[in-house]
Design a protein around this motif. Structure first.
Motif, short mmCIF file in Angstrom:
data_model
loop_
_atom_site.label_atom_id
_atom_site.label_comp_id
_atom_site.label_asym_id
_atom_site.label_seq_id
_atom_site.Cartn_x
_atom_site.Cartn_y
_atom_site.Cartn_z
N THR A 38 -11.94 -4.26 6.04
CA THR A 38 -10.67 -3.68 5.62
C THR A 38 -10.78 -2.26 5.10
OG1 THR A 38 -9.53 -5.75 5.21
CG2 THR A 38 -8.88 -3.91 3.87
N ALA A 39 -11.82 -1.98 4.30
CA ALA A 39 -11.94 -0.65 3.68
C ALA A 39 -13.13 0.12 4.26
CB ALA A 39 -12.09 -0.78 2.17
N LEU A 74 -9.30 6.04 -3.62
CA LEU A 74 -8.85 4.67 -3.43
C LEU A 74 -8.63 4.02 -4.79
CD1 LEU A 74 -8.28 2.17 -1.68
CD2 LEU A 74 -10.75 1.72 -1.67
N ASP A 119 -3.70 6.22 8.04
CA ASP A 119 -4.80 6.99 8.62
C ASP A 119 -5.97 7.00 7.63
OD1 ASP A 119 -6.55 8.80 9.69
OD2 ASP A 119 -5.04 10.32 10.16
N ARG A 120 -7.03 6.26 7.95
CA ARG A 120 -8.16 6.15 7.03
C ARG A 120 -8.83 7.50 6.77
NH1 ARG A 120 -11.82 2.11 9.93
NH2 ARG A 120 -10.61 2.84 11.71
N THR A 121 -8.80 8.40 7.73
CA THR A 121 -9.48 9.68 7.56
C THR A 121 -8.79 10.57 6.54
OG1 THR A 121 -8.24 10.77 9.35
CG2 THR A 121 -10.26 9.58 9.95
N SER A 156 -18.05 3.87 4.07
CA SER A 156 -17.12 4.68 3.28
C SER A 156 -17.94 5.59 2.38
CB SER A 156 -16.19 3.78 2.46
OG SER A 156 -15.27 3.14 3.30
N TRP A 194 0.83 -1.19 0.00
CA TRP A 194 0.00 0.00 0.00
C TRP A 194 0.87 1.24 0.00
CZ3 TRP A 194 0.56 3.58 3.87
CH2 TRP A 194 1.23 3.17 5.02
N TRP A 242 -4.85 -0.75 11.20
CA TRP A 242 -4.64 -0.12 9.89
C TRP A 242 -3.29 0.61 9.90
CZ3 TRP A 242 -9.70 -0.61 11.59
CH2 TRP A 242 -10.62 -1.10 10.65
N PHE A 262 -13.85 4.91 5.51
CA PHE A 262 -13.07 5.93 4.81
C PHE A 262 -13.99 7.14 4.65
CE2 PHE A 262 -10.69 2.17 4.04
CZ PHE A 262 -9.38 2.54 3.72
N VAL A 301 -7.71 9.42 3.58
CA VAL A 301 -7.89 8.83 2.25
C VAL A 301 -9.02 9.54 1.53
CG1 VAL A 301 -8.40 6.75 0.94
CG2 VAL A 301 -7.01 6.61 3.02
N LEU A 343 -4.82 6.53 -1.82
CA LEU A 343 -4.37 5.25 -1.29
C LEU A 343 -4.38 4.24 -2.43
CD1 LEU A 343 -3.65 3.33 1.09
CD2 LEU A 343 -6.12 2.95 1.38
#
Length: 393
Positions: free
Chosen positions: A109-110, A96, A89-91, A137, A36, A86, A113, A93, A44
């Motif tokens: 996993t996703a 994708l 940092d998902r915030t 997401s 990744w 994770w 977001f 992203v 991402l």
């Protein structure tokens, strides 16, 4: 020499005043069987790892190349273990990108977001999408890439709580659906389930397993509720009658699903839309659930359309249903609270073989006679007085 030094000094001072060029920072790593990278502008990228996957210390599992690991993993009894972690940092992203060659997208996993926008494309190489993999997401478009050959298994709730408006599952490979896949997608208006859909499983507590048959239990419910709570859903289009029948054999068991009837291979959330479509299609509408037409509500069954009320389903009418000409019911209709059915007949006026007017008249009412066209040297009268119409005339 002094002049040259002065010029160089002035140039240096000007360069110092120019804005500094900031190079984009990129974080990267390996997670399960994928590599990744996350740029500082929020992109991402997920790609099959170029290295050799090693056992994951948090779950003791070694992922195959291309497997995007789970954030939660389940044992054979259905108990979930949060392995989280994770690495990004998902915030942050906002975009994708999942590269071809990625083979699976693990459970949770996703998800989450919350700043993700635009389109997410599921590669043709993906064969498994885990439980609630993308839930909550915020991307707006979901696309499945063409070119796949292996079965795609989509686990429970994989795309729940999204804000997508349309979705079409891939038509070039077998698709295996578990329960709740698109539930709580409150903006979803249309969905397409192609002829490649081979399985639709019902709800249970461990139906996120890809090898579902190994954990199947006959006591679990058959209601899969794929589109439950999707209150803006207008139509579901099926690739074949086989897929349609399989879907409704395991779905639409409760009022959490918004489609109410189908005509041909399209299911509708609005009964009148289904009736109108049947007038242009195969002429039959089949009710999928118990329906009550409210007081003041009107529906029209067009000519040559049959509204079928299957055994075990009810159609309760508190409003008004107009049945035009050769339209009809097949099944039991219950009128309550001043609900009524009015049969309407087609009256056609002809002069010299040409249609002058066509009107629709409720049974027993009178048709208003139009003026007769003038013809030099002739007088004429209609051959029916238009009174008490009880059939097409």
């Amino acid at each position: 020499m002094k002049k040259i030094l002065a010029i160089l000094l002035a140039t240096a001072m000007m360069l110092a005043l120019l804005p500094a060029t900031v190079l984009a920072e990129t974080q990267s790593g390996t997670w399960g069987g994928i590599d990744w990278s996350l740029t500082d502008d929020g992109t991402l990228t997920i790609a099959p790892t170029t290295g050799t996957p090693v056992p994951d210390a948090k779950c003791g599992k070694t992922y195959e190349v291309g497997a995007w690991r789970e954030a939660v993993i389940y044992d054979s009894t259905g108990n979930g273990i949060d392995i989280g972690g994770w690495p990004f940092d998902r915030t942050k992203v906002t975009k994708l990108v999942i590269k071809e060659g990625v083979t699976s997208i693990g459970s949770f996993t996703a998800q989450g977001f919350t700043n993700l926008t635009g389109e997410v494309i599921i590669p043709s190489t993906v064969t498994y999408i885990g439980q609630e993999a993308f839930q909550k997401s915020t991307f707006t478009t979901l696309t499945f890439a063409e070119g796949g050959t292996e079965e795609l298994c989509i686990a429970q709730g994989a795309f729940k709580n999204l804000i997508i408006e349309t979705v079409a599952l891939p038509a070039d490979r077998p698709v295996h659906l578990h329960a709740w896949v698109f539930n709580n997608c409150h903006e979803l208006k249309s969905a397409t389930l192609p002829a490649t859909v081979t399985k639709v499983w019902g709800t249970n507590h461990i139906d996120y397993f890809k090898n579902f048959e190994e954990h199947s239990n006959p006591t679990w419910t058959n209601s899969s509720e794929i589109f439950a709570y999707d209150e803006k859903l207008e139509t579901i289009t099926f690739g074949s009658e086989t897929v349609r029948d399989m879907f409704f054999a395991n779905n639409n068991g409760t009022n959490r699903d918004y489609v109410v009837a189908y005509s041909g291979v399209i299911a509708y959330a609005d009964l009148q839309e289904a009736l109108d479509a049947a007038a242009e299609g195969d002429g039959e509408v089949v009710i999928l659930k118990n329906i009550t037409l409210a007081a003041g509500e009107t529906h029209t069954i067009p000519a040559e359309v049959t509204l079928t009320i299957p055994s075990g389903k009810t159609l309760t009418n508190k409003g008004t249903i107009y049945v035009v000409s050769s339209g009809k019911f097949d099944g039991t209709l219950t009128n309550v609270d001043d609900g009524t059915v009015i049969y309407v007949y087609e009256v056609t006026f002809l002069a010299d073989g040409e249609t002058i007017a066509t009107v629709y008249v409720p049974s027993g009412d009178d048709a208003e006679l139009p003026d007769i066209p003038e013809k030099a040297g002739h007088s004429a009268a209609w051959d029916h007085d238009g009174k008490n119409i009880t059939a097409d005339t």
